[in-house]
Design an enzyme around this catalytic site. Structure first.
Site, PDB file in Angstrom:
ATOM      1  N   HIS A  75      -9.073  -5.399   3.725  1.00 43.63           N
ATOM      2  CA  HIS A  75      -8.683  -6.142   2.518  1.00 43.63           C
ATOM      3  C   HIS A  75      -7.354  -6.845   2.757  1.00 43.63           C
ATOM      4  O   HIS A  75      -6.386  -6.216   3.134  1.00 43.63           O
ATOM      5  CB  HIS A  75      -8.586  -5.194   1.315  1.00 43.63           C
ATOM      6  CG  HIS A  75      -9.916  -4.863   0.719  1.00 43.63           C
ATOM      7  ND1 HIS A  75     -10.091  -4.586  -0.618  1.00 43.63           N
ATOM      8  CD2 HIS A  75     -11.146  -4.811   1.283  1.00 43.63           C
ATOM      9  CE1 HIS A  75     -11.380  -4.352  -0.846  1.00 43.63           C
ATOM     10  NE2 HIS A  75     -12.036  -4.468   0.283  1.00 43.63           N
ATOM     11  N   TYR A 203      -6.680  -4.842 -10.337  1.00 41.30           N
ATOM     12  CA  TYR A 203      -5.873  -3.980 -11.219  1.00 41.30           C
ATOM     13  C   TYR A 203      -5.707  -4.725 -12.537  1.00 41.30           C
ATOM     14  O   TYR A 203      -5.285  -5.882 -12.536  1.00 41.30           O
ATOM     15  CB  TYR A 203      -4.489  -3.724 -10.616  1.00 41.30           C
ATOM     16  CG  TYR A 203      -4.475  -2.850  -9.382  1.00 41.30           C
ATOM     17  CD1 TYR A 203      -4.772  -3.380  -8.125  1.00 41.30           C
ATOM     18  CD2 TYR A 203      -4.150  -1.498  -9.464  1.00 41.30           C
ATOM     19  CE1 TYR A 203      -4.748  -2.571  -6.987  1.00 41.30           C
ATOM     20  CE2 TYR A 203      -4.118  -0.690  -8.331  1.00 41.30           C
ATOM     21  CZ  TYR A 203      -4.421  -1.234  -7.099  1.00 41.30           C
ATOM     22  OH  TYR A 203      -4.389  -0.439  -5.977  1.00 41.30           O
ATOM     23  N   PRO A 295      -1.783   7.699  -8.786  1.00 36.54           N
ATOM     24  CA  PRO A 295      -2.666   6.997  -7.843  1.00 36.54           C
ATOM     25  C   PRO A 295      -2.464   5.487  -7.783  1.00 36.54           C
ATOM     26  O   PRO A 295      -2.923   4.855  -6.830  1.00 36.54           O
ATOM     27  CB  PRO A 295      -4.069   7.333  -8.361  1.00 36.54           C
ATOM     28  CG  PRO A 295      -3.886   7.693  -9.790  1.00 36.54           C
ATOM     29  CD  PRO A 295      -2.532   8.313  -9.897  1.00 36.54           C
ATOM     30  N   LYS A 299      -1.065   5.587  -2.698  1.00 37.52           N
ATOM     31  CA  LYS A 299      -0.114   6.062  -1.698  1.00 37.52           C
ATOM     32  C   LYS A 299      -0.301   7.529  -1.278  1.00 37.52           C
ATOM     33  O   LYS A 299       0.267   7.962  -0.270  1.00 37.52           O
ATOM     34  CB  LYS A 299       1.330   5.870  -2.209  1.00 37.52           C
ATOM     35  CG  LYS A 299       1.786   4.426  -2.163  1.00 37.52           C
ATOM     36  CD  LYS A 299       2.019   3.961  -0.735  1.00 37.52           C
ATOM     37  CE  LYS A 299       2.000   2.460  -0.583  1.00 37.52           C
ATOM     38  NZ  LYS A 299       0.790   1.924   0.045  1.00 37.52           N
ATOM     39  N   TYR A 387       2.736  -2.092  -0.558  1.00 39.82           N
ATOM     40  CA  TYR A 387       1.310  -1.756  -0.655  1.00 39.82           C
ATOM     41  C   TYR A 387       0.690  -1.563   0.736  1.00 39.82           C
ATOM     42  O   TYR A 387      -0.060  -0.619   0.960  1.00 39.82           O
ATOM     43  CB  TYR A 387       0.558  -2.856  -1.423  1.00 39.82           C
ATOM     44  CG  TYR A 387      -0.789  -2.404  -1.958  1.00 39.82           C
ATOM     45  CD1 TYR A 387      -0.972  -2.137  -3.307  1.00 39.82           C
ATOM     46  CD2 TYR A 387      -1.882  -2.237  -1.112  1.00 39.82           C
ATOM     47  CE1 TYR A 387      -2.197  -1.708  -3.803  1.00 39.82           C
ATOM     48  CE2 TYR A 387      -3.116  -1.813  -1.600  1.00 39.82           C
ATOM     49  CZ  TYR A 387      -3.267  -1.557  -2.943  1.00 39.82           C
ATOM     50  OH  TYR A 387      -4.482  -1.128  -3.422  1.00 39.82           O
TER      51      TYR A 387
HETATM   52  C1  PHB Z   1      -9.502   4.273  -5.375  1.00 36.71           C
HETATM   53  O1  PHB Z   1     -10.388   3.516  -4.946  1.00 36.71           O
HETATM   54  O2  PHB Z   1      -9.734   5.454  -5.619  1.00 36.71           O
HETATM   55  C2  PHB Z   1      -8.161   3.695  -5.611  1.00 36.71           C
HETATM   56  C3  PHB Z   1      -7.828   2.462  -5.092  1.00 36.71           C
HETATM   57  C4  PHB Z   1      -6.582   1.932  -5.327  1.00 36.71           C
HETATM   58  C5  PHB Z   1      -5.669   2.629  -6.087  1.00 36.71           C
HETATM   59  C6  PHB Z   1      -5.990   3.868  -6.603  1.00 36.71           C
HETATM   60  C7  PHB Z   1      -7.250   4.424  -6.359  1.00 36.71           C
HETATM   61  O3  PHB Z   1      -4.460   2.094  -6.334  1.00 36.71           O
END
Ligand code: PHB
Length: 392
Positions: A75, A203, A295, A299, A387
């Site tokens: 990604h 997001y 989450p 990280k 990130y």
């Molecule tokens: C997930 O796919 O579980 C996931 C991805 C990105 C995040 C948090 C969880 O920031």
């Protein structure tokens, strides 16, 4: 009591314990891994899905990169949706780096397989583990399995047994300081065998609460909704989840959403937590045993990987050239990176969720923060470099 000996006793067969075990095994260092749960239980936990390049490199160094390289999805950016508009953060253009979408469950499976192939010892369903003599050169770990008591004498103990594990609890309270923030909401997550609605993660900051569109593969999607702390999985039949997700998505995203029966559904509270120091005597804490991040920003697993990188190098130097410098530096080195990831995860949580707050001031600040982010390359670069992962 059956007695054995090893060089490094590793408590916990999650990704950090397994990765540490594999790196040490390849360096000729003897380890035993103890895990309280069964193998199937460990593999049934649905956790993170995004790997930084540092974690990818470490898994390759451990000889566990083949399937990850084949099946992982590269990604180059993420999208952030706010006030009905999506804004892309282009990691590749801003930092030259990318992340890899490859589930923690798959990482764990690959590491378990490597350990079995290597013939290195791993004891599942090891109950009542206790750690003693950590301030001596002969720490001991006791446990029971099938009603037989065992004792392992070792040089070092690596506590990779998560937030609720015995390792951190072994450190005397007056020798430890903890820092904590508990957030007033949780994440309700579902896993579904459907094509993800977009090629990249989205997001979403929405008046009804945060949402995240993520994935585990090209055919398996992971979606999250911000929920209240008093809610339970049984309050959220699939239909209700899809309806609520639909309300939080822009119309373009909604058109692409493929719904289906959930194959997993769970609620996780959000918490920031750090315990210092990460070493007491010859016990070293690794990953969630020492720190938790919310989450947002993915990280958790990556931070466990950087702990493992520092600790494995330190132990290899200790056994290779009898140098203690790496082990002595471990707590400061690991914590310096931990706090930066704590800051980033806290900040991502702060800008993307809806917080109960009466005056509306925080909401205005949040909107200003996001508008600044969308308009400033400098701000986007700061997000991107965190990130994709700070160096280690
Ligand atoms: C997930 O796919 O579980 C996931 C991805 C990105 C995040 C948090 C969880 O920031």
């Amino acid at each position: 009591m059956k007695k054995t000996r090893t060089q490094v006793a590793i408590i916990g067969a999650g990704p950090s314990g397994l990765l540490l075990g594999q790196l040490l095994h390849r360096a000729g260092i003897d380890t035993i891994i103890l895990e309280q749960r069964s193998k199937d239980y460990v593999l049934g936990r649905i956790r993170a899905g995004v790997l930084e390049q540092g974690a990818v490199a470490l898994l390759e160094e451990a000889g566990c990169g083949a399937r990850m390289r084949q099946e992982g999805l590269v990604h180059e950016g993420i999208e952030i949706a706010f006030r009905g508009v999506r804004h892309r953060i282009d990691f590749k253009a801003l930092t030259g780096k990318t992340v890899l979408v490859y589930g923690q469950t798959e990482v764990t499976r690959d590491l378990m397989e490597a350990r079995e192939t290597a013939g290195a010892p791993i004891v599942y369903e090891a109950l009542n583990a206790s750690i003693s003599d950590i301030e001596t050169n002969r720490p001991r770990v006791r446990y029971s399995k099938d009603d037989v008591e065992y004792e392992i004498e070792c040089d070092y103990v690596a506590g990779c047994d998560g937030f609720h594990g015995v390792s951190r609890q072994t450190i005397p309270e007056d020798a430890m300081r903890t820092y904590e923030r508990v957030y007033p909401f949780g994440w309700l997550g579902i896993l579904v065998d459907k094509t993800p609605l977009s090629d990249e993660l989205i997001y979403v900051n929405h008046p009804r609460g945060f949402a995240l569109c993520s994935m585990r593969s090209a055919t398996r999607s992971r979606y999250y909704l911000q929920c209240r702390l008093d809610e339970e999985v049984s309050d959220w039949p699939d239909e209700k989840f899809w309806d609520e997700l639909g309300r939080r998505l822009d119309s373009e995203a909604l058109k692409q959403l493929q719904k289906g029966p959930s194959i997993e559904k769970s609620i996780a509270p959000l918490r920031s937590f750090v315990a210092e120091p990460m070493r007491f005597g010859n016990l070293f804490l690794v990953g969630d045993a020492a720190h938790i991040v919310p989450p947002t920003g993915a990280k958790g697993l990556n931070l466990a990987a950087s702990d493992v990188a520092y600790l494995s190098r330190a132990l290899i130097a200790r056994y290779g050239s009898n140098s203690m410098a790496g082990l002595d530096a471990y707590p400061q080195r690991a914590l310096a990176r931990v706090w930066k990831a704590e800051r980033f995860s806290w900040w991502m949580t702060q800008i993307l969720h809806r917080f109960p707050e009466p005056s509306g001031f925080d909401e205005q600040i949040q909107a200003a923060e996001l508008e600044y982010l969308f308009s400033s390359k400098a701000a986007q670069t700061a997000l991107a470099e965190n990130y994709v992962g700070l160096p280690y």
